[in-house]
Design an enzyme around this catalytic site. Structure first.
Site, mmCIF file in Angstrom:
data_model
loop_
_atom_site.group_PDB
_atom_site.id
_atom_site.type_symbol
_atom_site.label_atom_id
_atom_site.label_comp_id
_atom_site.label_asym_id
_atom_site.label_seq_id
_atom_site.Cartn_x
_atom_site.Cartn_y
_atom_site.Cartn_z
ATOM 1 N N LYS A 110 -15.443 66.025 3.117
ATOM 2 C CA LYS A 110 -14.052 66.453 2.980
ATOM 3 C C LYS A 110 -13.813 67.098 1.624
ATOM 4 O O LYS A 110 -13.120 68.116 1.529
ATOM 5 C CB LYS A 110 -13.108 65.274 3.202
ATOM 6 C CG LYS A 110 -13.022 64.913 4.670
ATOM 7 C CD LYS A 110 -12.057 63.803 4.936
ATOM 8 C CE LYS A 110 -12.013 63.523 6.431
ATOM 9 N NZ LYS A 110 -11.300 62.314 6.769
ATOM 10 N N LYS A 189 -20.295 70.940 14.799
ATOM 11 C CA LYS A 189 -19.355 69.945 15.342
ATOM 12 C C LYS A 189 -17.939 70.526 15.389
ATOM 13 O O LYS A 189 -17.503 71.162 14.422
ATOM 14 C CB LYS A 189 -19.350 68.707 14.434
ATOM 15 C CG LYS A 189 -18.482 67.590 14.965
ATOM 16 C CD LYS A 189 -18.241 66.500 13.924
ATOM 17 C CE LYS A 189 -16.933 66.698 13.210
ATOM 18 N NZ LYS A 189 -16.363 65.555 12.540
ATOM 19 N N LYS A 192 -11.182 70.475 13.114
ATOM 20 C CA LYS A 192 -10.073 71.313 12.672
ATOM 21 C C LYS A 192 -10.426 72.010 11.352
ATOM 22 O O LYS A 192 -10.149 73.182 11.162
ATOM 23 C CB LYS A 192 -8.825 70.447 12.477
ATOM 24 C CG LYS A 192 -7.576 71.247 12.242
ATOM 25 C CD LYS A 192 -6.415 70.327 11.973
ATOM 26 C CE LYS A 192 -6.481 69.683 10.617
ATOM 27 N NZ LYS A 192 -5.819 70.368 9.546
HETATM 28 P P1 TYM Z 1 -10.304 61.820 13.734
HETATM 29 O O1 TYM Z 1 -8.809 61.891 13.768
HETATM 30 O O2 TYM Z 1 -11.033 62.777 12.869
HETATM 31 O O3 TYM Z 1 -10.878 61.983 15.191
HETATM 32 C C1 TYM Z 1 -10.405 61.202 16.283
HETATM 33 C C2 TYM Z 1 -11.564 60.847 17.194
HETATM 34 O O4 TYM Z 1 -12.131 62.034 17.742
HETATM 35 C C3 TYM Z 1 -13.537 62.012 17.551
HETATM 36 N N1 TYM Z 1 -14.028 63.396 17.372
HETATM 37 C C4 TYM Z 1 -15.089 63.897 17.996
HETATM 38 N N2 TYM Z 1 -15.943 63.370 18.892
HETATM 39 C C5 TYM Z 1 -16.928 64.159 19.361
HETATM 40 N N3 TYM Z 1 -17.091 65.452 18.974
HETATM 41 C C6 TYM Z 1 -16.264 66.041 18.086
HETATM 42 N N4 TYM Z 1 -16.427 67.309 17.731
HETATM 43 C C7 TYM Z 1 -15.201 65.248 17.540
HETATM 44 N N5 TYM Z 1 -14.209 65.481 16.639
HETATM 45 C C8 TYM Z 1 -13.506 64.337 16.542
HETATM 46 C C9 TYM Z 1 -13.752 61.201 16.284
HETATM 47 O O5 TYM Z 1 -15.065 60.679 16.223
HETATM 48 C C10 TYM Z 1 -12.693 60.127 16.445
HETATM 49 O O6 TYM Z 1 -13.175 59.056 17.241
HETATM 50 N N6 TYM Z 1 -11.135 57.962 10.734
HETATM 51 C C11 TYM Z 1 -10.748 58.316 12.086
HETATM 52 C C12 TYM Z 1 -9.395 57.739 12.483
HETATM 53 C C13 TYM Z 1 -9.306 56.267 12.319
HETATM 54 C C14 TYM Z 1 -9.937 55.278 13.142
HETATM 55 C C15 TYM Z 1 -9.546 54.030 12.593
HETATM 56 C C16 TYM Z 1 -10.777 55.350 14.260
HETATM 57 C C17 TYM Z 1 -8.614 55.625 11.359
HETATM 58 N N7 TYM Z 1 -8.752 54.286 11.508
HETATM 59 C C18 TYM Z 1 -9.995 52.826 13.158
HETATM 60 C C19 TYM Z 1 -11.207 54.137 14.827
HETATM 61 C C20 TYM Z 1 -10.816 52.908 14.271
HETATM 62 C C21 TYM Z 1 -10.655 59.824 12.159
HETATM 63 O O7 TYM Z 1 -10.414 60.479 11.180
HETATM 64 O O8 TYM Z 1 -10.753 60.327 13.406
#
Ligand code: TYM
Length: 324
Positions: A110, A189, A192
């Site tokens: 990031k 991957k 956004k």
């Molecule tokens: P975030 O908001 O970036 O993404 C949400 C979920 O989508 C999945 N994801 C993907 N999976 C497969 N291929 C991709 N290209 C792809 N892009 C996104 C992410 O793996 C995620 O599961 N830190 C987390 C949010 C969070 C969280 C938590 C998750 C905060 N606290 C506790 C689980 C448990 C995040 O930024 O996800």
């Protein structure tokens, strides 16, 4: 079994979010007690416009419901409606070695992409650990990019348990091999921050533009093409039946069809796949209070579960209870 996951409201949801996390999470709502939240505290690390944060948070809730989250089976809520989570994050941070956080790739990624290197961004995995541990979660459905965060969660919980006794439950990640990393239009991957997304509820024209921009090699129309490393084939496999996927693979190998034609087929399938969700989204939108009611009910449930856990932790570490 208690299932928990979160999603950041930092932008518009894309099909990587859907196949990596939302679809598995929705499937799990039939298998146990599911809790899904909108990680708005986490989003503060990258989003500094209050109006946009509010809008995005509501929109993520709407999209999740449109995609099939059933509020009678799963609770959906805003992370910030459960303040216990920030208290637990503080307690966990006192047990987390800085060296462990320095190894987290998401922080490095990031910062490399221009997110300000705040203390909040650095300690992001500790807040995420608190998110998971505050509900005594068993299973956490996520994409592969979150795997390290779950390992850190387990590590921190183990440190607390080693020091204070068995207080916290250790969660397991649930990652589906076929959808663990959904590729974006450039083959990396989908994310956004890479600007390579295909949005779940994008306008048709924009979605077409995105799909037509999928990067391919320069194999001529007539020549056989390799389906194995093709982003088109990988994305098609997410929305087509196994037979349709097999057919596309064979037509790739046979030659005589250009990538543009395959992209059109992908667009059609993708558009058809999300059609029922688009319809559901319109219905939900017609009821102005529905999303707020769902979030309020979800928050109440989440608070009821997390209060006894924070009480247990407070007592275990010595913040409450009688001294001897
Ligand atoms: P975030 O908001 O970036 O993404 C949400 C979920 O989508 C999945 N994801 C993907 N999976 C497969 N291929 C991709 N290209 C792809 N892009 C996104 C992410 O793996 C995620 O599961 N830190 C987390 C949010 C969070 C969280 C938590 C998750 C905060 N606290 C506790 C689980 C448990 C995040 O930024 O996800």
């Amino acid at each position: 079994m208690r299932i928990l996951s979160g999603i950041q409201p930092s932008g518009v949801l894309h099909i990587g979010n859907y196949f990596g996390m939302m679809r598995p999470a929705i499937a799990l709502q039939d298998e146990g007690e599911a809790l899904y939240f909108i990680a708005n505290y986490h989003a503060l690390t990258s989003l500094r416009d209050p109006q946009i944060l509010r809008q995005n948070s509501r929109r993520v809730a709407l999209d999740f419901l449109a995609c099939g989250l059933d509020p009678n089976k799963a609770s959906l809520f805003l992370q910030s409606d459960v303040p216990q989570v920030t208290e637990l994050a503080w307690i966990l941070s006192t047990l987390t070695p800085v060296s462990r956080l320095e190894l987290a790739h998401s922080y490095k990624d990031k910062v490399a992409r221009g997110v300000p290197p705040s203390a909040g961004l650095f300690t992001y995995p500790v807040l995420m650990a608190a998110d998971i541990l505050i509900y005594d979660s068993d299973v956490v459905p996520v994409g592969k990019d979150q795997k390290q965060h779950i390992e850190i969660t387990r590590d921190i919980a183990t440190r607390l348990n080693d020091n204070y006794g068995p207080v916290l439950k250790l969660p397991e990640p649930r990652i589906h091999a076929r959808t663990e990393v959904v590729p974006g239009v450039d083959g990396q991957k989908m994310s956004k921050s890479y600007g390579n997304t295909i949005d779940i509820f994008g306008q048709e024209k924009e979605t077409r533009k995105r799909i037509m921009s999928i990067v391919t090699d320069s194999t001529p129309v007539d020549a056989p093409k390799d389906p194995e490393n093709s982003t088109i084939v990988q994305l098609y496999g997410l929305v087509a039946s196994p037979v349709e996927l097999q057919e596309m693979r064979e037509r790739f190998r046979a030659g005589g069809i250009g990538y543009g034609e395959f992209k059109k087929e992908l667009l059609d399938k993708l558009w058809e796949f999300f059609a029922p969700m688009r319809e559901r989204r319109e219905q939900i939108q017609a009821d102005a209070r529905y999303v707020d009611e769902v979030l309020a009910r979800g928050a109440e449930r989440a608070n009821n579960i997390s209060r006894p856990v924070i009480d247990r932790v407070r007592a275990a570490v010595g913040l409450t209870g009688r001294g001897t």
